[in-house]
Write a protein that holds these residues in place. Structure first.
Motif, PDB file in Angstrom:
ATOM      1  N   MET A   1      -9.462  -4.907 -14.102  1.00 37.88           N
ATOM      2  CA  MET A   1      -8.412  -5.898 -13.802  1.00 37.88           C
ATOM      3  C   MET A   1      -7.932  -5.721 -12.367  1.00 37.88           C
ATOM      4  SD  MET A   1      -4.947  -6.724 -15.859  1.00 37.88           S
ATOM      5  CE  MET A   1      -4.646  -5.032 -16.197  1.00 37.88           C
ATOM      6  N   ASN A   2      -7.683  -6.826 -11.686  1.00 35.84           N
ATOM      7  CA  ASN A   2      -7.194  -6.779 -10.320  1.00 35.84           C
ATOM      8  C   ASN A   2      -5.689  -6.889 -10.280  1.00 35.84           C
ATOM      9  OD1 ASN A   2      -9.339  -6.742  -8.217  1.00 35.84           O
ATOM     10  ND2 ASN A   2     -10.169  -8.205  -9.675  1.00 35.84           N
ATOM     11  N   ASN A   5       0.284  -3.457  -6.807  1.00 40.02           N
ATOM     12  CA  ASN A   5       1.480  -2.757  -7.257  1.00 40.02           C
ATOM     13  C   ASN A   5       2.677  -3.097  -6.389  1.00 40.02           C
ATOM     14  OD1 ASN A   5       0.610  -0.902  -9.488  1.00 40.02           O
ATOM     15  ND2 ASN A   5      -0.926  -0.474  -7.901  1.00 40.02           N
ATOM     16  N   ARG A 202      11.766  -8.473   5.592  1.00 41.32           N
ATOM     17  CA  ARG A 202      10.483  -7.815   5.370  1.00 41.32           C
ATOM     18  C   ARG A 202       9.808  -8.276   4.094  1.00 41.32           C
ATOM     19  NH1 ARG A 202       9.548  -3.091   8.359  1.00 41.32           N
ATOM     20  NH2 ARG A 202       8.716  -1.936   6.615  1.00 41.32           N
ATOM     21  N   CYS A 213      -3.893 -10.330  -3.367  1.00 36.59           N
ATOM     22  CA  CYS A 213      -3.666  -9.455  -2.231  1.00 36.59           C
ATOM     23  C   CYS A 213      -2.284  -9.697  -1.644  1.00 36.59           C
ATOM     24  CB  CYS A 213      -4.747  -9.661  -1.166  1.00 36.59           C
ATOM     25  SG  CYS A 213      -4.941 -11.351  -0.653  1.00 36.59           S
ATOM     26  N   ALA A 214      -1.741  -8.650  -1.019  1.00 37.92           N
ATOM     27  CA  ALA A 214      -0.396  -8.727  -0.462  1.00 37.92           C
ATOM     28  C   ALA A 214      -0.463  -9.101   1.008  1.00 37.92           C
ATOM     29  CB  ALA A 214       0.310  -7.391  -0.631  1.00 37.92           C
ATOM     30  N   VAL A 215       0.491  -9.911   1.431  1.00 37.75           N
ATOM     31  CA  VAL A 215       0.523 -10.441   2.789  1.00 37.75           C
ATOM     32  C   VAL A 215       1.993 -10.524   3.202  1.00 37.75           C
ATOM     33  CG1 VAL A 215       0.131 -12.541   4.119  1.00 37.75           C
ATOM     34  CG2 VAL A 215      -1.561 -11.832   2.445  1.00 37.75           C
ATOM     35  N   PRO A 216       2.325 -10.186   4.451  1.00 37.24           N
ATOM     36  CA  PRO A 216       3.715 -10.395   4.865  1.00 37.24           C
ATOM     37  C   PRO A 216       4.023 -11.885   4.972  1.00 37.24           C
ATOM     38  CG  PRO A 216       2.366  -9.681   6.720  1.00 37.24           C
ATOM     39  CD  PRO A 216       1.493  -9.601   5.513  1.00 37.24           C
TER      40      PRO A 216
ATOM     41  N   GLU B 784     -12.471 -15.084  -1.133  1.00 37.55           N
ATOM     42  CA  GLU B 784     -11.718 -13.929  -1.607  1.00 37.55           C
ATOM     43  C   GLU B 784     -11.816 -12.784  -0.602  1.00 37.55           C
ATOM     44  OE1 GLU B 784      -9.822 -13.715  -4.255  1.00 37.55           O
ATOM     45  OE2 GLU B 784     -10.297 -15.714  -5.029  1.00 37.55           O
ATOM     46  N   ARG B 785     -13.040 -12.547  -0.095  1.00 39.71           N
ATOM     47  CA  ARG B 785     -13.222 -11.432   0.813  1.00 39.71           C
ATOM     48  C   ARG B 785     -12.505 -11.664   2.140  1.00 39.71           C
ATOM     49  NH1 ARG B 785     -18.565 -10.226   3.279  1.00 39.71           N
ATOM     50  NH2 ARG B 785     -17.301 -10.714   5.086  1.00 39.71           N
ATOM     51  N   LEU B 787      -9.988 -13.523   2.632  1.00 35.43           N
ATOM     52  CA  LEU B 787      -8.553 -13.454   2.381  1.00 35.43           C
ATOM     53  C   LEU B 787      -8.091 -11.999   2.404  1.00 35.43           C
ATOM     54  CD1 LEU B 787      -7.230 -15.715  -0.498  1.00 35.43           C
ATOM     55  CD2 LEU B 787      -6.325 -15.417   1.797  1.00 35.43           C
ATOM     56  N   ALA B 788      -8.834 -11.154   1.718  1.00 36.43           N
ATOM     57  CA  ALA B 788      -8.440  -9.753   1.635  1.00 36.43           C
ATOM     58  C   ALA B 788      -8.427  -9.131   3.031  1.00 36.43           C
ATOM     59  CB  ALA B 788      -9.395  -8.993   0.727  1.00 36.43           C
ATOM     60  N   GLU B 789      -9.437  -9.468   3.846  1.00 33.78           N
ATOM     61  CA  GLU B 789      -9.498  -8.948   5.209  1.00 33.78           C
ATOM     62  C   GLU B 789      -8.295  -9.399   6.024  1.00 33.78           C
ATOM     63  OE1 GLU B 789     -14.338  -9.119   5.556  1.00 33.78           O
ATOM     64  OE2 GLU B 789     -13.130 -10.276   6.981  1.00 33.78           O
ATOM     65  N   ALA B 791      -5.468 -10.432   4.903  1.00 32.53           N
ATOM     66  CA  ALA B 791      -4.243  -9.867   4.353  1.00 32.53           C
ATOM     67  C   ALA B 791      -4.000  -8.471   4.920  1.00 32.53           C
ATOM     68  CB  ALA B 791      -4.323  -9.819   2.837  1.00 32.53           C
ATOM     69  N   MET B 795      -0.873  -7.247   7.239  1.00 32.20           N
ATOM     70  CA  MET B 795       0.016  -6.183   6.806  1.00 32.20           C
ATOM     71  C   MET B 795       0.083  -5.109   7.886  1.00 32.20           C
ATOM     72  SD  MET B 795       1.383  -6.926   3.889  1.00 32.20           S
ATOM     73  CE  MET B 795       1.824  -5.636   2.730  1.00 32.20           C
ATOM     74  N   LEU B 800       3.704  -2.877   7.923  1.00 31.74           N
ATOM     75  CA  LEU B 800       4.276  -2.806   6.578  1.00 31.74           C
ATOM     76  C   LEU B 800       3.598  -1.772   5.702  1.00 31.74           C
ATOM     77  CD1 LEU B 800       4.984  -6.557   5.802  1.00 31.74           C
ATOM     78  CD2 LEU B 800       6.651  -4.726   6.104  1.00 31.74           C
ATOM     79  N   MET B 802       4.344   1.306   5.221  1.00 28.35           N
ATOM     80  CA  MET B 802       5.304   2.241   4.606  1.00 28.35           C
ATOM     81  C   MET B 802       4.704   3.653   4.599  1.00 28.35           C
ATOM     82  SD  MET B 802       6.485  -0.374   1.658  1.00 28.35           S
ATOM     83  CE  MET B 802       6.456  -2.105   2.087  1.00 28.35           C
ATOM     84  N   ARG B 809      -0.574   3.389  -3.185  1.00 23.94           N
ATOM     85  CA  ARG B 809      -0.214   2.692  -4.400  1.00 23.94           C
ATOM     86  C   ARG B 809      -0.327   1.174  -4.188  1.00 23.94           C
ATOM     87  NH1 ARG B 809       4.596   4.927  -5.129  1.00 23.94           N
ATOM     88  NH2 ARG B 809       5.658   3.030  -4.540  1.00 23.94           N
ATOM     89  N   HIS B 810       0.145   0.762  -3.039  1.00 20.24           N
ATOM     90  CA  HIS B 810       0.158  -0.679  -2.767  1.00 20.24           C
ATOM     91  C   HIS B 810      -1.228  -1.272  -2.639  1.00 20.24           C
ATOM     92  CE1 HIS B 810       4.265  -2.174  -2.044  1.00 20.24           C
ATOM     93  NE2 HIS B 810       4.499  -0.888  -2.172  1.00 20.24           N
ATOM     94  N   TRP B 811      -2.163  -0.462  -2.204  1.00 16.60           N
ATOM     95  CA  TRP B 811      -3.453  -1.056  -1.890  1.00 16.60           C
ATOM     96  C   TRP B 811      -4.544  -0.741  -2.889  1.00 16.60           C
ATOM     97  CZ3 TRP B 811      -3.844  -5.055   0.845  1.00 16.60           C
ATOM     98  CH2 TRP B 811      -2.794  -5.327   1.722  1.00 16.60           C
ATOM     99  N   ARG B 812      -4.153  -0.064  -3.961  1.00 19.25           N
ATOM    100  CA  ARG B 812      -5.190   0.225  -4.945  1.00 19.25           C
ATOM    101  C   ARG B 812      -5.594  -1.091  -5.617  1.00 19.25           C
ATOM    102  NH1 ARG B 812      -3.109   3.458  -9.607  1.00 19.25           N
ATOM    103  NH2 ARG B 812      -2.715   1.351 -10.327  1.00 19.25           N
ATOM    104  N   GLU B 814      -7.976  -2.396  -8.448  1.00 20.06           N
ATOM    105  CA  GLU B 814      -8.894  -1.972  -9.500  1.00 20.06           C
ATOM    106  C   GLU B 814      -9.822  -3.109  -9.877  1.00 20.06           C
ATOM    107  OE1 GLU B 814      -6.231  -1.012 -12.565  1.00 20.06           O
ATOM    108  OE2 GLU B 814      -5.503   0.814 -11.606  1.00 20.06           O
ATOM    109  N   ASP B 815     -11.045  -2.774 -10.067  1.00 19.47           N
ATOM    110  CA  ASP B 815     -11.980  -3.835 -10.479  1.00 19.47           C
ATOM    111  C   ASP B 815     -12.288  -3.723 -11.947  1.00 19.47           C
ATOM    112  OD1 ASP B 815     -13.047  -5.954  -8.877  1.00 19.47           O
ATOM    113  OD2 ASP B 815     -13.380  -4.389  -7.378  1.00 19.47           O
TER     114      ASP B 815
END
Lengths: 223, 815
Positions: A1-2, A5, A202, A213-216, B784-785, B787-789, B791, B795, B800, B802, B809-812, B814-815
């Protein structure tokens, strides 16, 4: 699952690519703005007659998320039905399907602005709900530790010359705003004034999709 | 021969004019139910169309509307009103003439319905709106003639189908109504006649004297054209020289973006400051009107323009037309050439400027076609059903109707003559209930059948929504561009929303020949400041990307079959000889495929000559099939004549890739999820009334109620793939942007005869493809790829991350 967090007031949350929010510690799954019965309402009001499959589609996705996370509680964060009368538009099959999903778990309908929490669809209803450090309500307030829905935030990113638009979660240190989960739901640009006023400097977004995916969140720019 | 009344005769005589033979023919045949006039620009076409009307109205005994004039351009309607007013006033005829378009004021429009003029000039959309009113029969009572101007242009789009359905309605109200079509020179006048006439009425075709052959040649330049690309920048000194030597020059481009770039470059080299303007459909109305006025006043020496000047009014004293870039289509080239020299019987003068070396071949082929008067065009298919659905809605808005009568009525429109009852009923069902297998809306259906058997709107308020959604023109989602200013600055034009979304503050782009800086978006208006110093990004405009016509492509292939090409300039000629030596030249009845390694990648070039859109689709289909075969294709690029594909593994057996059934299947399954198909679906969804047009106001308020048509497409594909709209989408995909029909034509033409040439390096003919823009990456999950790049880049830029633990934690993922 994607997943992506997110920490909010010490609660560790997982934003799912489907647009649902999972809180594994408390075994809670949150979805917002299901807008069940939307196509029925549009036809009733003399508008477009859209393909009448969106309730089915929304429930299919919800079913899959519930199967995957197996939560003890499901919170539907308001605007679960597209309006009061949409309840009557749900087929017996769809009601039975909902009942099956509710079996063995707590199910909370939070009241929305399109609908008061449905009273005869199983589960229980509430205006707001507080669990540990978090409060769940439909429309965001300045209070901290709040999870809300209502705005249907949608992100737009320029990627190699084209623009990609996706429903998204928005969050900062104190708030999280959920994307709309319903199949037939539009979005409000993530930089639109009401969202910009609510979110801190922020603020980040999690774009839904196969690989969330997370983005600012960009500032001073809206499109 | 019908005599011209005395008054008219004198008026002609006073001006020293005599009536043209085709004008007399039109007068003689004024009683015909349908009449088509084919005449070159400047041949007195409009007067020929109106002369019978003026004669019939001269007696002053006709009450109400007599003649309806329909043109594709609003501007033409008001221009014709001015032109007609001259003879009417000078002869003192008792005739009231008015125009009615989207720009006409509400009070005036209301009055026109109550008290119509003798001659009403309008557009297809305004006419469709008029017939949607319940009082339409009263307004059109007495209508005798309909004159359709530029019918050749209307017949190429759904606007024409809508117009003809509207006429079928009018014909029912006014059985004696006669039809007249005015057309430029076309390849198949009989097809236009069938389109115009009420089926199965006859329609006589009158040909005006086509005038002398045009004086047309290639522009000679000092520099040779580049290997690839468009724009014709290399030719600017020679173009300026021609402008200097003529009174007024029109410089046509195929796309708005190219017109913008050329205009910008032209001014950088315009040392003498020759007054040169720019005109295209994305510029603001104010901007365009200013240029038009300056041109009529003779203040401009040249205008850089696009198709926006293909039709319409006689612009000043144009004595030269320059076409930059391959003309793609002979018929349009001839019509453009006709814009020069509107004096009857003087030859039009035109120069062609190929933008690259391959286009030299295409320009020579086009020159020959013009000289041989060999025009091109695609046969018209059956009338599109999405337009029919809208017509049914319009009919319902006007009041209850009987399905049997409506069926007979619409088959009176030539394009719908072959419509089956089953197809018609499916459209009624769609309009009434949505036409879903799941009969969800029986309670809320839009149309209901009453006890009297007539269909009527369930909710009469729906009529208003139907009227707001009339029309078949699809605007891309455009945003207005304005100079930033506290009170709202000068409007400059429009850019696509998708392009606007790729801009960030500080980016620059070209619009109306100015470089501007993006400052931000306010209430759905793009605000910019002037910024003359930076290299611009280029605004992307939708417009139509013209594909080279089938006939012109075949002419090029026939040229390739010749032993030598004395007509071609040396660089191009040598290039073709070299290709023949190294590999071979493509042939009409075979598909040439070249495979060669280049920079560590396997390359395959397919010479399909099916036009840009079809070759783009072919690229998508072939790479999907190569992926299945494990060849790992990585990307492709297409032009009008070839598609170049690159990947990891060399293609060994190309034949199976071109197997018709397999390509069809890939088209039905894989391509069905493609963005181009979704765009095609959206257009039909709006036209057929499944979804409503978004007004500017709705977008401005950023309402979240509206959602993307893509979602509807995906849902239908999943739950009801045989729905009427999906069927319409597949039919539309045979032409237009997807253009699968031309891929099928290519397969027919070559019948499995594939020549596969394997080489150790790039061939001369394939080389320019490496320089083409518009490369399409092929990656299962490319978006998708990417976008991830993007993103993670954003960041990181925003700082950002941190703390490291949090980051982890933020970037894990899971597939």
């Amino acid at each position: 699952m994607n997943i992506v967090n997110i920490s909010l007031r010490s609660a560790h949350l997982q934003a799912l690519g489907s647009g649902a929010l999972h809180w594994p510690e408390r075994r809670v799954l949150v979805v917002s703005d299901l807008h069940l019965g939307k196509s029925e309402r549009m036809a009733r009001r003399g508008g477009a007659m859209l393909p009448p499959y969106e309730t089915h589609d929304t429930l299919t996705r919800l079913d899959a998320d519930i199967a995957r996370c197996d939560p003890d509680a499901v919170i539907s964060l308001g605007d679960s039905l597209d309006d009061d009368a949409a309840r009557a538009g749900l087929t017996p099959d769809e009601c039975a399907w909902l009942a099956r999903l509710q079996r063995g778990r707590d199910w909370i309908w939070i009241a929305g602005n399109h609908d008061p929490a449905p009273s005869d669809l199983g589960g229980r209803s509430a205006e707001t709900l507080t669990l540990g450090p978090l409060t769940f309500r439909h429309i965001a307030t300045p209070a901290t530790g709040e999870i809300s829905g209502h705005y249907h935030p949608k992100a737009r990113l320029a990627v190699r010359g084209t623009s990609v638009s996706r429903p998204c979660f928005l969050y900062d240190e104190t708030h999280l705003i959920m994307p709309a989960y319903g199949t037939y739901t539009g979005g409000l640009d993530w930089c639109a004034p009401p969202l910009a006023r609510l979110m801190g400097r922020r603020a980040c977004a999690v774009l839904t999709g196969k690989h969330p995916c997370a983005v600012p969140v960009p500032r001073r720019r809206a499109a | 021969m019908a005599d011209l009344p005395r008054k008219f005769h004198d008026w002609f005589a006073q001006r020293g004019w005599s009536i043209h033979p085709h004008q007399q023919d039109m007068l003689d045949r004024a009683r015909d139910p349908s009449l088509l006039l084919i005449a070159p620009t400047g041949g007195g076409k409009t007067l020929a169309g109106f002369l019978p009307t003026l004669v019939e109205l001269a007696g002053g005994d006709h009450a109400g509307l007599h003649t309806l004039y329909v043109s594709p351009l609003k501007a033409l309607a008001s221009d014709i009103r001015r032109n007609l007013t001259v003879p009417v006033t000078e002869m003192g005829l008792p005739i009231r003439i008015e125009d009615r378009t989207g720009d006409t004021s509400a009070t005036r429009r209301k009055r026109q319905r109550a008290d119509p003029p003798h001659i009403l000039l309008t557009t297809p959309e305004s006419l469709a709106l008029l017939i949607s009113y319940e009082d339409a029969p009263r307004m059109f009572a007495g209508l005798r003639r309909v004159v359709i101007d530029e019918i050749h242009a209307l017949s190429e789009s759904k606007r024409g189908d809508q117009l003809m359905l509207a006429l079928s309605r009018l014909q029912e109200m006014c059985p004696g109504m006669r039809r007249v079509g005015l057309s430029a020179t076309v390849e198949d006048p009989a097809a236009i006649a069938r389109f115009l006439a009420r089926h199965p009425d006859p329609c006589e075709i009158i040909h005006a004297d086509p005038g002398p052959d045009p004086d047309i040649a290639m522009l000679e330049t000092d520099a040779a054209p580049p290997w690839s690309g468009g724009g014709g920048r290399y030719a600017i000194p020679a173009v300026l020289d021609q402008v200097r030597r003529h009174k007024t020059t029109l410089i046509f481009h195929n796309t708005r973006a190219q017109a913008e770039i050329f205009f910008h470059e032209l001014w950088l080299q315009n040392d003498e400051g020759l007054p040169i303007g720019i005109h295209h459909g994305s510029l603001s109305r104010e901007q365009r009107l200013r240029v038009e006025a300056a041109m009529v006043a003779g203040e401009l020496r040249a205008i850089v323009c696009t198709g926006s000047l293909d039709l319409g009014i006689d612009w000043g004293d144009v004595d030269l037309v320059i076409q930059i870039g391959a003309p793609k289509n002979v018929k349009r080239l001839v019509q453009r050439i006709g814009r020069a020299n509107h004096r009857y019987n003087a030859p039009s003068k035109a120069l062609l400027v190929p933008a690259n070396r391959f286009e030299v071949v295409e320009c020579v082929a086009a020159l020959q076609a013009v000289i041989e008067r060999d025009l091109d065009g695609d046969p018209r298919g059956p009338g599109p059903r999405d337009v029919l659905c809208q017509h049914i809605l319009i009919r319902a808005a006007a009041g209850p109707f009987d399905a049997d009568s409506l069926y007979d009525e619409v088959r009176g429109a030539g394009a719908y003559a072959g419509l089956s009852r089953a197809d018609f009923d499916a459209c009624i069902a769609f309009v009434a209930t949505g036409g879903y297998a799941l009969r969800a809306y029986d309670q809320w259906q839009r149309l209901k059948q009453g006890a009297d058997g007539l269909w009527h709107l369930r909710d009469p308020r729906t009529a208003q929504r139907i009227r707001q959604n009339i029309g078949t023109i699809m605007d891309a989602d455009l945003l207005k561009v304005r100079m930033k200013n506290r009170r709202g600055g000068t409007p400059l034009g429009e850019i696509e929303e998708g392009f606007a979304a790729t801009l960030t503050v500080g980016n620059t782009f070209l619009i109306g020949g100015q470089i501007v800086r993006y400052e931000g978006l306010r209430e759905m208006i793009v605000e910019v400041t002037r910024r003359p110093d930076k290299e611009p990004k280029i605004a992307t405009f939708m417009g139509t990307k013209f594909a080279t016509s089938t006939q012109l492509s075949e002419r090029i292939l026939r040229m390739f079959a010749e032993g030598d090409w004395p007509d071609l300039p040396a660089p191009t000629r040598d290039w073709l000889h070299l290709q023949r030596e190294r590999s071979q030249l493509p042939q009409t009845d075979r598909i040439l495929i070249e495979s060669f390694p280049h920079e560590g990648r396997a390359h395959t070039c397919v010479y399909g000559f099916a036009g840009r859109n079809a070759m783009q689709t072919l690229g998508l289909l072939l790479t999907a099939r190569m992926e299945e075969q494990g060849l790992h294709p990585m990307g492709f690029v297409s032009t009008d004549y070839a598609t170049l594909i690159w990947g990891l593994d060399m293609l060994v057996h190309p034949e199976p890739l071109f197997d018709r059934a397999g390509l069809r299947e890939t088209f039905e399954t894989w391509l069905a999820g493609n963005a181009v198909m979704k765009r095609t679906f959206k257009q039909s969804a709006v036209i057929s009334g499944l979804i409503e047009r978004q007004t500017r106001g709705q977008r401005k308020s950023g309402k979240q109620a509206t959602f993307s048509a893509d979602i509807l497409y995906d849902v239908l594909r999943k739950y009801e793939p045989d729905h009427l709209l999906m069927d319409i989408t597949r039919e539309e995909a045979l032409k237009g942007l997807v253009d699968f029909g031309r891929i099928e034509d290519m397969l027919d033409r070559t019948a499995g005869r594939v020549d596969h040439v394997v080489l150790d390096r790039v061939t001369p003919l394939a080389a320019p493809l490496f320089l083409e823009a518009g490369r399409v990456p092929v990656e299962g999950s490319a978006t998708e790829r990417l976008l991830a790049e993007e993103a993670s880049r954003l960041m990181a830029t925003a700082g950002l991350e941190m703390d490291p633990a949090a980051e982890k934690r933020h970037w894990r993922a899971e597939d």
